[in-house]
Structures are given as structure tokens and as C-alpha cells.
Scaffold this motif. Structure first.
Motif, PDB file in Angstrom:
ATOM      1  N   MET A   1      34.044  29.703  39.139  1.00 26.60           N
ATOM      2  CA  MET A   1      34.899  29.872  37.963  1.00 26.60           C
ATOM      3  C   MET A   1      36.282  29.253  38.219  1.00 26.60           C
ATOM      4  SD  MET A   1      33.320  31.272  35.453  1.00 26.60           S
ATOM      5  CE  MET A   1      31.989  32.387  34.997  1.00 26.60           C
ATOM      6  N   GLY A   2      36.754  29.340  39.452  1.00 26.45           N
ATOM      7  CA  GLY A   2      38.021  28.710  39.805  1.00 26.45           C
ATOM      8  C   GLY A   2      37.958  27.201  39.629  1.00 26.45           C
ATOM      9  N   LEU A   3      36.830  26.621  39.982  1.00 29.02           N
ATOM     10  CA  LEU A   3      36.654  25.185  39.819  1.00 29.02           C
ATOM     11  C   LEU A   3      36.631  24.788  38.343  1.00 29.02           C
ATOM     12  CD1 LEU A   3      33.950  24.511  42.577  1.00 29.02           C
ATOM     13  CD2 LEU A   3      36.393  23.940  42.662  1.00 29.02           C
ATOM     14  N   LYS A   4      36.209  25.722  37.490  1.00 27.96           N
ATOM     15  CA  LYS A   4      36.179  25.453  36.049  1.00 27.96           C
ATOM     16  C   LYS A   4      37.542  25.650  35.388  1.00 27.96           C
ATOM     17  CE  LYS A   4      31.317  26.744  35.365  1.00 27.96           C
ATOM     18  NZ  LYS A   4      30.834  25.468  34.789  1.00 27.96           N
ATOM     19  N   GLY A   5      38.517  26.155  36.150  1.00 34.51           N
ATOM     20  CA  GLY A   5      39.862  26.293  35.609  1.00 34.51           C
ATOM     21  C   GLY A   5      40.382  27.709  35.487  1.00 34.51           C
ATOM     22  N   ALA A   6      39.587  28.695  35.872  1.00 38.94           N
ATOM     23  CA  ALA A   6      40.046  30.085  35.775  1.00 38.94           C
ATOM     24  C   ALA A   6      41.007  30.432  36.902  1.00 38.94           C
ATOM     25  CB  ALA A   6      38.850  31.031  35.808  1.00 38.94           C
ATOM     26  N   GLU A   7      41.949  31.308  36.600  1.00 40.63           N
ATOM     27  CA  GLU A   7      42.764  31.923  37.648  1.00 40.63           C
ATOM     28  C   GLU A   7      41.983  33.110  38.192  1.00 40.63           C
ATOM     29  OE1 GLU A   7      46.373  33.189  35.843  1.00 40.63           O
ATOM     30  OE2 GLU A   7      46.839  31.220  34.989  1.00 40.63           O
ATOM     31  N   ILE A   8      41.987  33.269  39.501  1.00 44.36           N
ATOM     32  CA  ILE A   8      41.264  34.373  40.132  1.00 44.36           C
ATOM     33  C   ILE A   8      42.280  35.322  40.753  1.00 44.36           C
ATOM     34  CG2 ILE A   8      39.395  35.019  41.668  1.00 44.36           C
ATOM     35  CD1 ILE A   8      38.625  33.016  39.453  1.00 44.36           C
ATOM     36  N   ALA A   9      42.203  36.594  40.386  1.00 42.47           N
ATOM     37  CA  ALA A   9      43.152  37.595  40.884  1.00 42.47           C
ATOM     38  C   ALA A   9      42.422  38.709  41.608  1.00 42.47           C
ATOM     39  CB  ALA A   9      43.960  38.179  39.722  1.00 42.47           C
ATOM     40  N   VAL A  10      42.993  39.153  42.698  1.00 40.18           N
ATOM     41  CA  VAL A  10      42.454  40.323  43.386  1.00 40.18           C
ATOM     42  C   VAL A  10      42.658  41.535  42.496  1.00 40.18           C
ATOM     43  CG1 VAL A  10      42.662  41.827  45.402  1.00 40.18           C
ATOM     44  CG2 VAL A  10      42.910  39.352  45.662  1.00 40.18           C
ATOM     45  N   PHE A  11      41.564  42.225  42.203  1.00 39.07           N
ATOM     46  CA  PHE A  11      41.648  43.404  41.343  1.00 39.07           C
ATOM     47  C   PHE A  11      40.529  44.360  41.706  1.00 39.07           C
ATOM     48  CE2 PHE A  11      40.299  45.829  37.621  1.00 39.07           C
ATOM     49  CZ  PHE A  11      41.497  46.425  37.236  1.00 39.07           C
ATOM     50  N   SER A  12      40.889  45.620  41.865  1.00 38.26           N
ATOM     51  CA  SER A  12      39.901  46.656  42.128  1.00 38.26           C
ATOM     52  C   SER A  12      40.410  47.944  41.505  1.00 38.26           C
ATOM     53  CB  SER A  12      39.690  46.842  43.632  1.00 38.26           C
ATOM     54  OG  SER A  12      38.726  47.842  43.883  1.00 38.26           O
ATOM     55  N   TRP A  13      39.530  48.632  40.773  1.00 39.10           N
ATOM     56  CA  TRP A  13      39.950  49.856  40.083  1.00 39.10           C
ATOM     57  C   TRP A  13      40.496  50.893  41.046  1.00 39.10           C
ATOM     58  CZ3 TRP A  13      40.946  50.279  35.166  1.00 39.10           C
ATOM     59  CH2 TRP A  13      40.332  49.415  34.258  1.00 39.10           C
ATOM     60  N   ASP A  14      39.906  50.999  42.226  1.00 40.53           N
ATOM     61  CA  ASP A  14      40.362  52.023  43.172  1.00 40.53           C
ATOM     62  C   ASP A  14      41.534  51.558  44.034  1.00 40.53           C
ATOM     63  OD1 ASP A  14      38.985  50.247  44.754  1.00 40.53           O
ATOM     64  OD2 ASP A  14      37.477  51.674  45.446  1.00 40.53           O
ATOM     65  N   ARG A  15      42.080  50.390  43.710  1.00 38.99           N
ATOM     66  CA  ARG A  15      43.302  49.915  44.379  1.00 38.99           C
ATOM     67  C   ARG A  15      44.364  49.663  43.312  1.00 38.99           C
ATOM     68  NH1 ARG A  15      42.663  44.885  47.995  1.00 38.99           N
ATOM     69  NH2 ARG A  15      44.926  45.226  47.940  1.00 38.99           N
ATOM     70  N   GLU A  16      45.081  50.703  42.975  1.00 42.86           N
ATOM     71  CA  GLU A  16      46.054  50.607  41.891  1.00 42.86           C
ATOM     72  C   GLU A  16      47.198  49.654  42.215  1.00 42.86           C
ATOM     73  OE1 GLU A  16      47.083  54.668  41.056  1.00 42.86           O
ATOM     74  OE2 GLU A  16      45.076  55.144  40.258  1.00 42.86           O
ATOM     75  N   ASP A  17      47.369  49.327  43.495  1.00 45.49           N
ATOM     76  CA  ASP A  17      48.409  48.373  43.886  1.00 45.49           C
ATOM     77  C   ASP A  17      48.073  46.947  43.457  1.00 45.49           C
ATOM     78  OD1 ASP A  17      46.353  48.732  46.004  1.00 45.49           O
ATOM     79  OD2 ASP A  17      47.419  47.103  46.998  1.00 45.49           O
ATOM     80  N   THR A  18      46.827  46.687  43.031  1.00 44.27           N
ATOM     81  CA  THR A  18      46.443  45.343  42.574  1.00 44.27           C
ATOM     82  C   THR A  18      46.730  45.126  41.088  1.00 44.27           C
ATOM     83  OG1 THR A  18      44.146  45.978  42.023  1.00 44.27           O
ATOM     84  CG2 THR A  18      44.586  45.262  44.293  1.00 44.27           C
ATOM     85  N   TYR A  19      47.044  46.181  40.363  1.00 48.59           N
ATOM     86  CA  TYR A  19      47.165  46.083  38.920  1.00 48.59           C
ATOM     87  C   TYR A  19      48.301  45.159  38.473  1.00 48.59           C
ATOM     88  CZ  TYR A  19      44.184  50.314  38.691  1.00 48.59           C
ATOM     89  OH  TYR A  19      43.170  51.227  38.819  1.00 48.59           O
ATOM     90  N   ALA A  20      49.479  45.346  39.028  1.00 48.99           N
ATOM     91  CA  ALA A  20      50.667  44.627  38.540  1.00 48.99           C
ATOM     92  C   ALA A  20      50.505  43.120  38.679  1.00 48.99           C
ATOM     93  CB  ALA A  20      51.908  45.102  39.294  1.00 48.99           C
TER      94      ALA A  20
END
Length: 366
Positions: free
Chosen positions: A72-91
Motif C-alpha cells: 500500500m505504501g508503494l501505491k501512495g498510502a501513508e503508513i502509520a503505527v497504530f494499535s488500539w491498546d497503545r494509546e500513545d500511537t493515536y496522536a
């Protein structure tokens, strides 16, 4: 000034092209950057592909395993670290995001994190929150823990974002605003029935086994079940995200066109995977015991067993169960199970099958 005008013109021209590709006539420039919480999931995968293939320039996908979204990154998407049980990834995942697609998360205690995520969306300046949920037209559905939990979070979302009302009762000061909402963004809730892709997600190992026939299991009593195509869900989500204003603060019911038995599903899967597959209907307690032995967490076992119990009631066999929201939003009828399996372009690898020599389904059915 000319440079600014040129930039705006190019942006609007680009959006017009995206709209033409997707068949959407009133794309809203304020949809902005779109964040999909479950970038690797059945629905997130399809939504991302639809947006990226149409040339939408601002797509961000969340995942806890970045390597799974390299394509998906190769197709142009931005990839972000995100996990529901890691609230520090939300911002960081929500930085500069204007629209959110919250897919269904199979995470223990997800409901504890959802209110925190809503607050993070408000802080980030999100303008539109689209949430996938479960169709629950009958109280029997509330016996499914996952369905009940999502219904509660749906209510939280709707209440938090509701248009404030003025209280003109004789016991209130004139024009006093009561229960002002906490969030300054609109919401749309998409309540879907059983996904047609569920058999791949929850019984992929069973249907891939090198046995003749391969089997998948359930406790539906072979009653008619209303399955909805993930292709239709994704199309509704894309339309709602890119043309949000008519859909602000609305809830939609997404169903398939009618009932189909699990044995009929097995017959269709046999053609899709080019191998014989049969459906084995079990007593509910036997089905529950077997999925417990498979190693699934207890809370997953509870949900799967409760969903089979709902299927076995036969309530999904009636025409009253069917909603026409997909047709009203997309302009076409909901896909049948057969049409879903024929529509391979948006499928995940899990749905397509692992056999590299697998023949295209259209050839098999010619």
C-alpha cells in the motif's frame, strides 16, 4: 496570488478526476486526509485500494505491523503505527487528519480505548468520523458480546456528536442549552450484518486443509443467513467519506440482498477455491467446544458461538430483515454471495486462496 489560484485549481481538478473514477459527483475538498484504523483488514484493504486506485492523494493506514502494508505504501498510502491498546500511537496517526474510518477491531477490551480515541480525534481537529458496526435489529443480537459492545459505543459516538438542543421546558431558563456535545465533528455509523468474508477470516485453515472434501463448521441449523459483501461496505464507506455532508449524523443498515444457507455458501466456495468444500452443521455446544480447542481467546469464542445462535433462529430469512441503504447510497443492488466471489479485484490474499495455480473463477464458471 496566481500561484495560490493555480494550486487550488489543480487540487479541484484532481478531486474531479477522483470523483469521475469513483462515480461520485460532489467530492468535498474538506474530506482532507483520511485515516483508516485497520489498514490490513478486509474493509480497510478495500477502502484503501479504491481511494488509491482513483488517485486520492491523502490516504493514511494504521497498523501495528508496518511490513504488512508495504504494498500500500508503494501505491501512495501513508503508513502509520497504530494499535488500539497503545494509546500513545493515536496522536501521531491522527496528525492533520480530517476524516476517520474506524473499522471493526478484534481487540480485547476495545471499548475501553474507544472513548480515548474519540478525544484524540477531537484534539486532532477531525471533521468526520465514520464507524463500522453491527446490524442489530432484534434483541437476540445483543446476546453477542461484540455486537452489544459496539451498540454501546455507537450510542456514545452519536450522543457525543449530536446537535445540541435548546431546552424550553417551564423548569429551565429560556434558551438554556442542555447536554452540549463534547465533539465538534460529524459522525456516520455503518451497521453491517455478517460479512461474506467471515469464512475466510475465521475458518481459513479448515477450508484450506488438504482433505476431500474440506469442511467449514457452524451451528446455524442451515437456516438462511443474511451475509453482506465487503465490497458493498467499502463502497458505502468511500462514498460517505468523500461526500460527507448528506451523511452527517446518520446511521445506515448494510445487508445483503437476501438469505443464503451455509451449505449453499460451501457450494460457492468449492467453485471459488477449485476444490470440494462442505458445510458441517453442529449442535451449538459442540461447535463452541471445537473453537475453544482451536486456541481462540475466550472472548472470541463467546462472540462466534453467539453469532451462530442468532443465525439458527431463522430471523434473517425474512424480507423485513433486508435494508436497501446500499442501493440508495451506491445506486446499485447489494451483491449476492456469488457476485462477491466473482469480484476478485479487491480481494485480500486470504480471500483469493494460497494456490498460485488457482484458475480465475470466471473461467471455472463459464
Amino acid at each position: 496570488m496566481d500561484k495560490i489560484t493555480d494550486t487550488v485549481t489543480k487540487s479541484l481538478t484532481g478531486l474531479a478526476h477522483v470523483g469521475e473514477m469513483l462515480g461520485i459527483h460532489n467530492l468535498d475538498p474538506e474530506s482532507g486526509r483520511i485515516f483508516v484504523t485497520g489498514g490490513t483488514g478486509i474493509i480497510g484493504h478495500r477502502v484503501a485500494l479504491k481511494l488509491l486506485n482513483a488517485g486520492y492523494p491523502q490516504v493514511r493506514l494504521g497498523t501495528s505491523k508496518l511490513e504488512l502494508l508495504e504494498d500500500m505504501g508503494l501505491k501512495g498510502a501513508e503508513i502509520a503505527v497504530f494499535s488500539w491498546d497503545r494509546e500513545d500511537t493515536y496522536a501521531n496517526a491522527l496528525k492533520d487528519v480530517k476524516s476517520v474510518l474506524c473499522t471493526v477491531a478484534y481487540t480485547k477490551d476495545w471499548q475501553k480505548h474507544f472513548p480515548v480515541f474519540l478525544d484524540a480525534c477531537e484534539t486532532a481537529g477531525v471533521k468526520h468520523f465514520v464507524k463500522l458496526s453491527f446490524y442489530n435489529p432484534h434483541e437476540a443480537f445483543y446476546e453477542v458480546p461484540l455486537v452489544k459492545m459496539h451498540a454501546e459505543m455507537d450510542d456514545l459516538l452519536a450522543t457525543s456528536c449530536a446537535t445540541p438542543q435548546l431546552d424550553f421546558s417551564p423548569f429551565a431558563d429560556a434558551g438554556v442549552m442542555m447536554e452540549a456535545p463534547r465533539m465538534n465533528f460529524g459522525y456516520t455509523i455503518l451497521k453491517a450484518t455478517h460479512f461474506m468474508s467471515n469464512v475466510f477470516q475465521f475458518q481459513n485453515h479448515e477450508i484450506r486443509e488438504d482433505k476431500t472434501p474440506a469442511k467449514f463448521y457452524g451451528a446455524s441449523g442451515n437456516k438462511g443467513v443474511n451475509y453482506v459483501s465487503p465490497n458493498d461496505i467499502a463502497e458505502v464507506a468511500v462514498r460517505v467519506l468523500l461526500e460527507p455532508r448528506p451523511h452527517y449524523n446518520h446511521t445506515y443498515k448494510l445487508t445483503g440482498p437476501g438469505p443464503i444457507t451455509d451449505q449453499e455458501v460451501a457450494d460457492l466456495l468449492s467453485k471459488h477455491l477449485n476444490k470440494p468444500i462442505t458445510y458441517v452443521d453442529q449442535p451449538l455446544n459442540e461447535f463452541t467446544t471445537e473453537i475453544m480447542l482451536s486456541g481462540d481467546p475466550h472472548w472470541v469464542v463467546q462472540d462466534l458461538a453467539a453469532l451462530e445462535k442468532v443465525k439458527s433462529t431463522g430471523m434473517e430469512e425474512t424480507s423485513a430483515f433486508v435494508s436497501h441503504d446500499i442501493e440508495n447510497i451506491c445506486g446499485h443492488k447489494a451483491q449476492t454471495f456469488e457476485e462477491y466471489l466473482l469480484d476478485r479485484d479487491m480481494m485480500t490474499k486470504m480471500e483469493l486462496g494460497a494456490d498460485p495455480a488457482l484458475k480465475p473463477l470466471k473461467e471455472l464458471w463459464a
